[in-house]
Write a protein that holds these residues in place. Sequence first.
Motif, PDB file in Angstrom:
ATOM      1  N   ASP A 174       0.831  -1.202   0.000  1.00  0.00           N
ATOM      2  CA  ASP A 174       0.000   0.000   0.000  1.00  0.00           C
ATOM      3  C   ASP A 174       0.868   1.254   0.000  1.00  0.00           C
ATOM      4  O   ASP A 174       1.736   1.418   0.868  1.00  0.00           O
ATOM      5  CB  ASP A 174      -0.910  -0.007   1.230  1.00  0.00           C
ATOM      6  CG  ASP A 174      -1.743   1.242   1.338  1.00  0.00           C
ATOM      7  OD1 ASP A 174      -2.676   1.411   0.524  1.00  0.00           O
ATOM      8  OD2 ASP A 174      -1.455   2.064   2.222  1.00  0.00           O
ATOM      9  N   ASP A 175       0.648   2.145  -0.958  1.00  0.00           N
ATOM     10  CA  ASP A 175       1.449   3.361  -1.079  1.00  0.00           C
ATOM     11  C   ASP A 175       1.398   4.232   0.169  1.00  0.00           C
ATOM     12  O   ASP A 175       2.428   4.697   0.676  1.00  0.00           O
ATOM     13  CB  ASP A 175       0.955   4.187  -2.274  1.00  0.00           C
ATOM     14  CG  ASP A 175       1.640   3.800  -3.567  1.00  0.00           C
ATOM     15  OD1 ASP A 175       1.995   2.611  -3.726  1.00  0.00           O
ATOM     16  OD2 ASP A 175       1.827   4.686  -4.432  1.00  0.00           O
ATOM     17  N   ALA A 176       0.194   4.487   0.652  1.00  0.00           N
ATOM     18  CA  ALA A 176       0.037   5.383   1.799  1.00  0.00           C
ATOM     19  C   ALA A 176       0.746   4.828   3.028  1.00  0.00           C
ATOM     20  O   ALA A 176       1.366   5.569   3.804  1.00  0.00           O
ATOM     21  CB  ALA A 176      -1.451   5.590   2.095  1.00  0.00           C
TER      22      ALA A 176
ATOM     23  N   VAL B 200       3.400   2.795   3.099  1.00  0.00           N
ATOM     24  CA  VAL B 200       4.857   2.923   2.917  1.00  0.00           C
ATOM     25  C   VAL B 200       5.287   4.370   3.085  1.00  0.00           C
ATOM     26  O   VAL B 200       6.311   4.668   3.725  1.00  0.00           O
ATOM     27  CB  VAL B 200       5.269   2.389   1.532  1.00  0.00           C
ATOM     28  CG1 VAL B 200       6.742   2.697   1.251  1.00  0.00           C
ATOM     29  CG2 VAL B 200       5.030   0.887   1.450  1.00  0.00           C
ATOM     30  N   ARG B 201       4.506   5.283   2.550  1.00  0.00           N
ATOM     31  CA  ARG B 201       4.850   6.701   2.658  1.00  0.00           C
ATOM     32  C   ARG B 201       4.869   7.159   4.121  1.00  0.00           C
ATOM     33  O   ARG B 201       5.771   7.895   4.540  1.00  0.00           O
ATOM     34  CB  ARG B 201       3.847   7.546   1.862  1.00  0.00           C
ATOM     35  CG  ARG B 201       4.259   8.998   1.673  1.00  0.00           C
ATOM     36  CD  ARG B 201       3.244   9.744   0.796  1.00  0.00           C
ATOM     37  NE  ARG B 201       3.144   9.148  -0.522  1.00  0.00           N
ATOM     38  CZ  ARG B 201       3.960   9.438  -1.530  1.00  0.00           C
ATOM     39  NH1 ARG B 201       4.939  10.308  -1.348  1.00  0.00           N
ATOM     40  NH2 ARG B 201       3.788   8.862  -2.698  1.00  0.00           N
ATOM     41  N   ALA B 202       3.900   6.708   4.889  1.00  0.00           N
ATOM     42  CA  ALA B 202       3.852   7.074   6.303  1.00  0.00           C
ATOM     43  C   ALA B 202       5.065   6.527   7.052  1.00  0.00           C
ATOM     44  O   ALA B 202       5.624   7.196   7.932  1.00  0.00           O
ATOM     45  CB  ALA B 202       2.570   6.542   6.935  1.00  0.00           C
ATOM     46  N   ALA B 203       5.495   5.317   6.691  1.00  0.00           N
ATOM     47  CA  ALA B 203       6.645   4.703   7.360  1.00  0.00           C
ATOM     48  C   ALA B 203       7.944   5.412   7.005  1.00  0.00           C
ATOM     49  O   ALA B 203       8.902   5.406   7.794  1.00  0.00           O
ATOM     50  CB  ALA B 203       6.744   3.227   6.976  1.00  0.00           C
ATOM     51  N   LEU B 204       8.000   6.023   5.825  1.00  0.00           N
ATOM     52  CA  LEU B 204       9.217   6.699   5.379  1.00  0.00           C
ATOM     53  C   LEU B 204       9.249   8.182   5.733  1.00  0.00           C
ATOM     54  O   LEU B 204      10.303   8.827   5.613  1.00  0.00           O
ATOM     55  CB  LEU B 204       9.363   6.559   3.858  1.00  0.00           C
ATOM     56  CG  LEU B 204       9.745   5.168   3.337  1.00  0.00           C
ATOM     57  CD1 LEU B 204       9.638   5.125   1.827  1.00  0.00           C
ATOM     58  CD2 LEU B 204      11.148   4.795   3.793  1.00  0.00           C
ATOM     59  N   LEU B 205       8.146   8.717   6.173  1.00  0.00           N
ATOM     60  CA  LEU B 205       8.055  10.151   6.450  1.00  0.00           C
ATOM     61  C   LEU B 205       9.092  10.572   7.497  1.00  0.00           C
ATOM     62  O   LEU B 205       9.129  10.046   8.608  1.00  0.00           O
ATOM     63  CB  LEU B 205       6.648  10.497   6.944  1.00  0.00           C
ATOM     64  CG  LEU B 205       6.323  11.993   7.063  1.00  0.00           C
ATOM     65  CD1 LEU B 205       6.391  12.646   5.688  1.00  0.00           C
ATOM     66  CD2 LEU B 205       4.952  12.195   7.682  1.00  0.00           C
TER      67      LEU B 205
ATOM     68  N   GLY C 213       6.508  -4.679  -4.004  1.00  0.00           N
ATOM     69  CA  GLY C 213       6.803  -4.073  -2.707  1.00  0.00           C
ATOM     70  C   GLY C 213       8.147  -3.371  -2.703  1.00  0.00           C
ATOM     71  O   GLY C 213       8.278  -2.240  -2.218  1.00  0.00           O
ATOM     72  N   ALA C 214       9.171  -4.040  -3.248  1.00  0.00           N
ATOM     73  CA  ALA C 214      10.508  -3.434  -3.296  1.00  0.00           C
ATOM     74  C   ALA C 214      10.502  -2.179  -4.164  1.00  0.00           C
ATOM     75  O   ALA C 214      11.085  -1.144  -3.794  1.00  0.00           O
ATOM     76  CB  ALA C 214      11.509  -4.454  -3.838  1.00  0.00           C
ATOM     77  N   GLY C 215       9.829  -2.264  -5.311  1.00  0.00           N
ATOM     78  CA  GLY C 215       9.757  -1.098  -6.186  1.00  0.00           C
ATOM     79  C   GLY C 215       9.008   0.054  -5.547  1.00  0.00           C
ATOM     80  O   GLY C 215       9.372   1.225  -5.705  1.00  0.00           O
ATOM     81  N   ARG C 216       7.948  -0.266  -4.804  1.00  0.00           N
ATOM     82  CA  ARG C 216       7.159   0.770  -4.127  1.00  0.00           C
ATOM     83  C   ARG C 216       8.007   1.489  -3.073  1.00  0.00           C
ATOM     84  O   ARG C 216       7.976   2.724  -2.975  1.00  0.00           O
ATOM     85  CB  ARG C 216       5.926   0.137  -3.483  1.00  0.00           C
ATOM     86  CG  ARG C 216       5.037   1.131  -2.740  1.00  0.00           C
ATOM     87  CD  ARG C 216       3.750   0.472  -2.264  1.00  0.00           C
ATOM     88  NE  ARG C 216       2.873   0.148  -3.393  1.00  0.00           N
ATOM     89  CZ  ARG C 216       2.668  -1.079  -3.846  1.00  0.00           C
ATOM     90  NH1 ARG C 216       3.254  -2.123  -3.257  1.00  0.00           N
ATOM     91  NH2 ARG C 216       1.869  -1.279  -4.869  1.00  0.00           N
ATOM     92  N   ILE C 217       8.755   0.735  -2.310  1.00  0.00           N
ATOM     93  CA  ILE C 217       9.613   1.341  -1.287  1.00  0.00           C
ATOM     94  C   ILE C 217      10.636   2.274  -1.933  1.00  0.00           C
ATOM     95  O   ILE C 217      10.852   3.405  -1.477  1.00  0.00           O
ATOM     96  CB  ILE C 217      10.323   0.245  -0.466  1.00  0.00           C
ATOM     97  CG1 ILE C 217       9.313  -0.489   0.427  1.00  0.00           C
ATOM     98  CG2 ILE C 217      11.445   0.844   0.391  1.00  0.00           C
ATOM     99  CD1 ILE C 217       9.865  -1.736   1.088  1.00  0.00           C
ATOM    100  N   ALA C 218      11.274   1.814  -3.019  1.00  0.00           N
ATOM    101  CA  ALA C 218      12.279   2.631  -3.694  1.00  0.00           C
ATOM    102  C   ALA C 218      11.660   3.888  -4.312  1.00  0.00           C
ATOM    103  O   ALA C 218      12.211   4.988  -4.203  1.00  0.00           O
ATOM    104  CB  ALA C 218      12.973   1.800  -4.767  1.00  0.00           C
TER     105      ALA C 218
ATOM    106  N   SER D 170      12.429   7.718  -3.014  1.00  0.00           N
ATOM    107  CA  SER D 170      12.938   8.756  -3.911  1.00  0.00           C
ATOM    108  C   SER D 170      12.047   9.995  -3.884  1.00  0.00           C
ATOM    109  O   SER D 170      12.537  11.132  -3.856  1.00  0.00           O
ATOM    110  CB  SER D 170      13.026   8.197  -5.334  1.00  0.00           C
ATOM    111  OG  SER D 170      13.454   9.177  -6.243  1.00  0.00           O
ATOM    112  N   GLU D 171      10.744   9.773  -3.852  1.00  0.00           N
ATOM    113  CA  GLU D 171       9.802  10.899  -3.862  1.00  0.00           C
ATOM    114  C   GLU D 171       9.914  11.756  -2.610  1.00  0.00           C
ATOM    115  O   GLU D 171       9.746  12.987  -2.680  1.00  0.00           O
ATOM    116  CB  GLU D 171       8.370  10.359  -3.998  1.00  0.00           C
ATOM    117  CG  GLU D 171       8.059   9.755  -5.358  1.00  0.00           C
ATOM    118  CD  GLU D 171       6.702   9.084  -5.411  1.00  0.00           C
ATOM    119  OE1 GLU D 171       6.311   8.615  -6.495  1.00  0.00           O
ATOM    120  OE2 GLU D 171       6.014   9.038  -4.365  1.00  0.00           O
ATOM    121  N   VAL D 172      10.193  11.129  -1.461  1.00  0.00           N
ATOM    122  CA  VAL D 172      10.253  11.905  -0.209  1.00  0.00           C
ATOM    123  C   VAL D 172      11.665  12.417   0.078  1.00  0.00           C
ATOM    124  O   VAL D 172      11.906  13.026   1.124  1.00  0.00           O
ATOM    125  CB  VAL D 172       9.728  11.083   0.988  1.00  0.00           C
ATOM    126  CG1 VAL D 172       8.285  10.668   0.760  1.00  0.00           C
ATOM    127  CG2 VAL D 172      10.610   9.869   1.252  1.00  0.00           C
ATOM    128  N   GLY D 173      12.601  12.156  -0.837  1.00  0.00           N
ATOM    129  CA  GLY D 173      13.931  12.735  -0.702  1.00  0.00           C
ATOM    130  C   GLY D 173      14.937  11.922   0.071  1.00  0.00           C
ATOM    131  O   GLY D 173      15.955  12.472   0.535  1.00  0.00           O
TER     132      GLY D 173
END
Length: 326
Positions: free
Chosen positions: A60-62, A64-69, A96-101, A105-108
Motif C-alpha cells: 500500500d502506497d500510503a 509505505v509513505r507514512a513509514a518513510l516520512l 513491494g521493493a519497487g514501491r519502497i524505492a 525517492s519521492e520523499v527525498g
Amino acid sequence: MPKLVTIFGGAGFLGRYIARRMAKEGWRVRVAVRRPNEALHVRPYGSVGQVEPVFCNIRDDASVRAALLGADAAVNCVGTFDKSGKNNFDAVHVDGAGRIARIASEVGIDQLTHISAIGADAGSDSLYAQSKAAGEAAVLEHMPDAVILRPSVMFGPEDQFFNRFGTLARYSVVLPIVGANTKFQPVYVDDVAQAAVKATLGQAQAGSYELGGPDVSTFRELMHEMLRTIHRRRLVLNIPFWAASIIAPISEVVDKLSIGLIPAQITGDQVRSLKSDNIVSDDAKGFAELGIKPTSTETLLPEYLWRFRPSGQFDAIKESAKNLRV
C-alpha cells in the motif's frame, strides 16, 4: 536530533540485527512491520523510544509513505517463500521493493539498502530467483545509487536452516534432503547486518554485493557438520531431484487442503532452486570490499545448537563423566 532509519521487516531474522546495530550507532530506528504488537522485542535494542515498531503494509502506497516520512535512510529486509496468496513473490519481492524505492525517492531519501539473495537471476528456472532479480531492477529504476546485498543462506540463533534440521534430528534417525551435492556458502546473519549498516551509513559504494561466509560446503556436508555439533548420528538421505519433483506438488496440495495446518515441507520452486549452487560469484564484490571478515559456521553453531544434543547443555559433562574411574 539523531538521524532516523526505517527498516522494513525490521523485526525479522535479519532485520532485528540491523535494528540493533543501527541503534548502537545512535540512530533512531523505525521498524516497519505488518504486526507491530508482535515486534515489541525490538524496543530494548536502544534507549527508551529509540527503536519503535510501526504498522506498514508494503502493498500500500500510503502505508509505505507514512513509514518513510521524516526518515534519512531506509532498509528493505522484507522477503517471502510463499509463491501464492496476497503476499506472494511478485507482491513482496517486486512490487513491494519497487514501491519502497519509488516512494523513498519521492520523499527525498538518498540512501536505500535492499536485501536480495544470491542466485537472483531473471533467467532462472526458479520463480523465487526471478522475482528477486525483478525486485532489484525495480529498486534500481527509482534509486540507481541503492546498495543491494545478496546473502547466501543465513545462519544464526533464530535461523530456519540449522534449527530446522536440528529439530528433525531429535526425533528421526533419517535426515532427508534434496540436492545433497548443491553447494552453499552459509553467512552469519549479523555479518550481513553489519554490511547493511555500513551501506546505510554511506560507507559502501553503490552497487551489488554478494555475501557468503568463509567456507563453501555441500548440503550433505553442512548436515554432517550440524550432526557433529549436536553429537548425534543420523543417516543423511539424498532425495533425487526427480523424486522431489513428485513429492513437492503433493506436499503443496496437502498444505492448501489443510489451510496451512500441515505446511509444505518442500515446494516445486525450492526443488528448482536447489539445482543451482548458492555461492558467491568469482567476480562479485563482497565482504572484502566492505572491510568485514565473515564468521564461520564452525565458530558459531555450537553456541546455539547445543540444545539439540541428547543431554542439551549437560551433554559434554555427561560424556566427560564416562571417563571417570570409580
